[in-house]
Design a protein around this motif. Structure first.
Motif, PDB file in Angstrom:
ATOM      1  N   CYS A   1      -5.023   0.434   9.269  1.00 19.37           N
ATOM      2  CA  CYS A   1      -5.142   1.255   8.062  1.00 19.37           C
ATOM      3  C   CYS A   1      -6.560   1.805   7.952  1.00 19.37           C
ATOM      4  O   CYS A   1      -6.758   2.958   7.550  1.00 19.37           O
TER       5      CYS A   1
ATOM      6  N   LYS B   1      -2.755   9.332   1.532  1.00 20.10           N
ATOM      7  CA  LYS B   1      -3.695   8.697   0.609  1.00 20.10           C
ATOM      8  C   LYS B   1      -4.753   9.692   0.143  1.00 20.10           C
ATOM      9  O   LYS B   1      -5.115   9.730  -1.038  1.00 20.10           O
TER      10      LYS B   1
ATOM     11  N   ARG C   1       1.285   5.954  -7.275  1.00 20.84           N
ATOM     12  CA  ARG C   1       0.082   6.573  -7.850  1.00 20.84           C
ATOM     13  C   ARG C   1       0.189   8.090  -7.842  1.00 20.84           C
ATOM     14  O   ARG C   1      -0.257   8.757  -8.776  1.00 20.84           O
ATOM     15  N   TYR C   2       0.758   8.628  -6.765  1.00 17.92           N
ATOM     16  CA  TYR C   2       0.899  10.087  -6.717  1.00 17.92           C
ATOM     17  C   TYR C   2       1.741  10.586  -7.893  1.00 17.92           C
ATOM     18  O   TYR C   2       1.358  11.534  -8.593  1.00 17.92           O
TER      19      TYR C   2
ATOM     20  N   THR D   1       7.066  11.209   1.862  1.00 19.32           N
ATOM     21  CA  THR D   1       7.142   9.872   1.282  1.00 19.32           C
ATOM     22  C   THR D   1       8.338   9.085   1.821  1.00 19.32           C
ATOM     23  O   THR D   1       8.261   7.861   1.979  1.00 19.32           O
TER      24      THR D   1
ATOM     25  N   GLN E   1       0.818  -1.203   0.000  1.00 17.12           N
ATOM     26  CA  GLN E   1       0.000   0.000   0.000  1.00 17.12           C
ATOM     27  C   GLN E   1       0.857   1.261   0.000  1.00 17.12           C
ATOM     28  O   GLN E   1       0.637   2.178  -0.801  1.00 17.12           O
TER      29      GLN E   1
ATOM     30  N   TRP F   1       0.810   3.631  -3.246  1.00 19.67           N
ATOM     31  CA  TRP F   1       0.212   4.965  -3.233  1.00 19.67           C
ATOM     32  C   TRP F   1       1.235   6.050  -3.580  1.00 19.67           C
ATOM     33  O   TRP F   1       0.888   7.055  -4.199  1.00 19.67           O
TER      34      TRP F   1
ATOM     35  N   GLN G   1      -5.339  12.734  -7.954  1.00 20.92           N
ATOM     36  CA  GLN G   1      -5.876  11.990  -9.088  1.00 20.92           C
ATOM     37  C   GLN G   1      -7.115  12.681  -9.661  1.00 20.92           C
ATOM     38  O   GLN G   1      -7.299  12.755 -10.878  1.00 20.92           O
TER      39      GLN G   1
ATOM     40  N   VAL H   1      -3.284  11.845  -2.427  1.00 17.64           N
ATOM     41  CA  VAL H   1      -3.176  11.164  -3.720  1.00 17.64           C
ATOM     42  C   VAL H   1      -4.536  11.130  -4.416  1.00 17.64           C
ATOM     43  O   VAL H   1      -4.637  11.394  -5.626  1.00 17.64           O
ATOM     44  N   ILE H   2      -5.590  10.813  -3.662  1.00 18.41           N
ATOM     45  CA  ILE H   2      -6.934  10.775  -4.238  1.00 18.41           C
ATOM     46  C   ILE H   2      -7.306  12.152  -4.792  1.00 18.41           C
ATOM     47  O   ILE H   2      -7.818  12.279  -5.909  1.00 18.41           O
TER      48      ILE H   2
ATOM     49  N   TYR I   1     -11.846   0.666   4.097  1.00 20.49           N
ATOM     50  CA  TYR I   1     -10.794   1.488   3.522  1.00 20.49           C
ATOM     51  C   TYR I   1     -11.278   2.808   2.935  1.00 20.49           C
ATOM     52  O   TYR I   1     -10.504   3.517   2.304  1.00 20.49           O
TER      53      TYR I   1
END
Length: 353
Positions: A244, A308, A178-179, A194, A171, A175, A315, A311-312, A212
């Motif tokens: 988490c 997270k 993904r960023y 990070t 995870q 993530w 995105q 990142v969301i 989650y």
């Protein structure tokens, strides 16, 4: 507040095609017009209320535009819900999955409609927001997460769909990747954050089912607010480190003394800033007591949850920045990303109080 509204321009469904399909697949539908409304909450998947006479269902589909590989998997989400619904009554029962993209332009599934109130930034006008009610809602949120984590996933189909070994490590690194895939701007403190997350990964406890995306506006309560009657958005559900899940819940649980950018990063502050709602420390302590789990390193899990969220938001902003969506709600999300990165760094070095 009304939970549904007129469908946003550009996000309409092909009602003629959909109605024809429903009549083929569903038994005994009324011979009446299909009425479609859109649920207001949510920044990712699109969710609609379908009504044909006295028949109702909720339709869930991926967002418009390009979709990342393995993201917004309607088949998986409906399977997870069907697997867990017998174990927890707050989970809506899936009714039908459709893989044919020719019906509305994307795969979708139908689920039962739960009825009640969803609390986000304000209480309904006919419900008095007392400190005792706020405490009851707080307790319900903790208790239902404990219930979810108590499900024996090894006796469910989730054994075939998940891989709990090495979950947290995958995870964290996933993530971070993904960023960078969705990066549009340089944000101060990202590298430090990070690096902290990569270098300080704690040892996980025994794996459990985790939602989650566990937050107040994904839950539905009875009209008096005394009982949770629904829990939605099961897209990210898996089996992994239960802390988490707690970290995610805490990252959405805004306190009155939080920084303004954190409180308003996704719009108006949630009702949790009002008198009587748990602090994040209250939340953690009750979870530990009810679940029997230790909550060591909870600051790490909260820091990761803030990242997270960053990142969301990134995105979503990437889709807006690239013209893949014209939804003006997303225009300032780059500022939200910056605020979450900053707050994540602060949390990493501050004990939860």
């Amino acid at each position: 507040m009304e939970q549904t509204k007129t469908v946003r321009p550009g996000e309409e469904l092909n009602t003629e095609s959909l109605l024809s399909y429903l009549n083929e697949q569903m038994e005994d539908l009324p011979d009446e017009e299909l009425v479609v409304r859109q649920f207001q909450a949510g920044h990712s998947n699109l969710t609609y209320l379908l009504k044909i006479g006295n028949w109702e269902a909720v339709l869930r589909r991926p967002p418009l535009g390009p979709v990342a590989a393995r993201a917004h998997d309607m088949a998986r989400e409906s399977t997870v819900m069907a697997t867990l619904a017998p174990h927890l009554s707050i989970i809506p029962e899936p009714l039908h999955f459709c893989s044919d993209q020719g019906i509305i332009g994307a795969p979708f599934f139908l689920m039962e409609r739960k009825k009640g109130i969803v609390l986000d930034t304000e209480f309904p006008e006919d419900l008095e927001a007392t400190p005792q009610l706020a405490r009851t809602i707080s307790e319900q949120m903790v208790n239902r997460l404990v219930d979810l984590h108590a499900i024996n996933y090894e006796k469910t189909k989730l054994v075939e769909l998940t891989k709990p070994e090495g979950f947290l490590e995958r995870q964290v690194h996933g993530w971070i990747k993904r960023y960078h895939q969705a990066k549009t701007h340089d944000h101060k403190g990202l590298e430090e954050l990070t690096t902290f997350l990569s270098d300080r990964i704690p040892t996980s406890q025994d794996a459990t089912v985790i939602h989650y995306d566990y937050k107040l506006n994904n839950a539905m309560f009875s009209k008096d607010g005394q009982e949770m009657v629904g829990l939605f958005d099961w897209e990210m559900t898996t089996v992994g480190d239960p802390l988490c899940d707690v970290g995610v819940a805490l990252s959405y649980w805004i306190e009155p003394n939080d920084p303004t950018l954190l409180k308003r990063g996704f719009g108006k502050p949630p009702v949790t800033v009002q008198e009587g709602f748990f602090s994040r420390r209250d939340w953690v302590e009750l979870y530990a007591k009810k679940s029997g789990r230790h909550v060591d390193h909870i600051e790490y899990y909260l820091t990761f949850a803030y990242f997270k969220l960053a990142v969301i938001a990134q995105q979503i902003y990437y889709r807006y920045h690239k013209g893949q969506t014209n939804d003006t709600r997303f225009a300032q999300f780059d500022q939200t990303v910056a605020a979450l990165i900053h707050h994540g760094r602060e949390t990493a070095t501050t004990e939860l109080t």
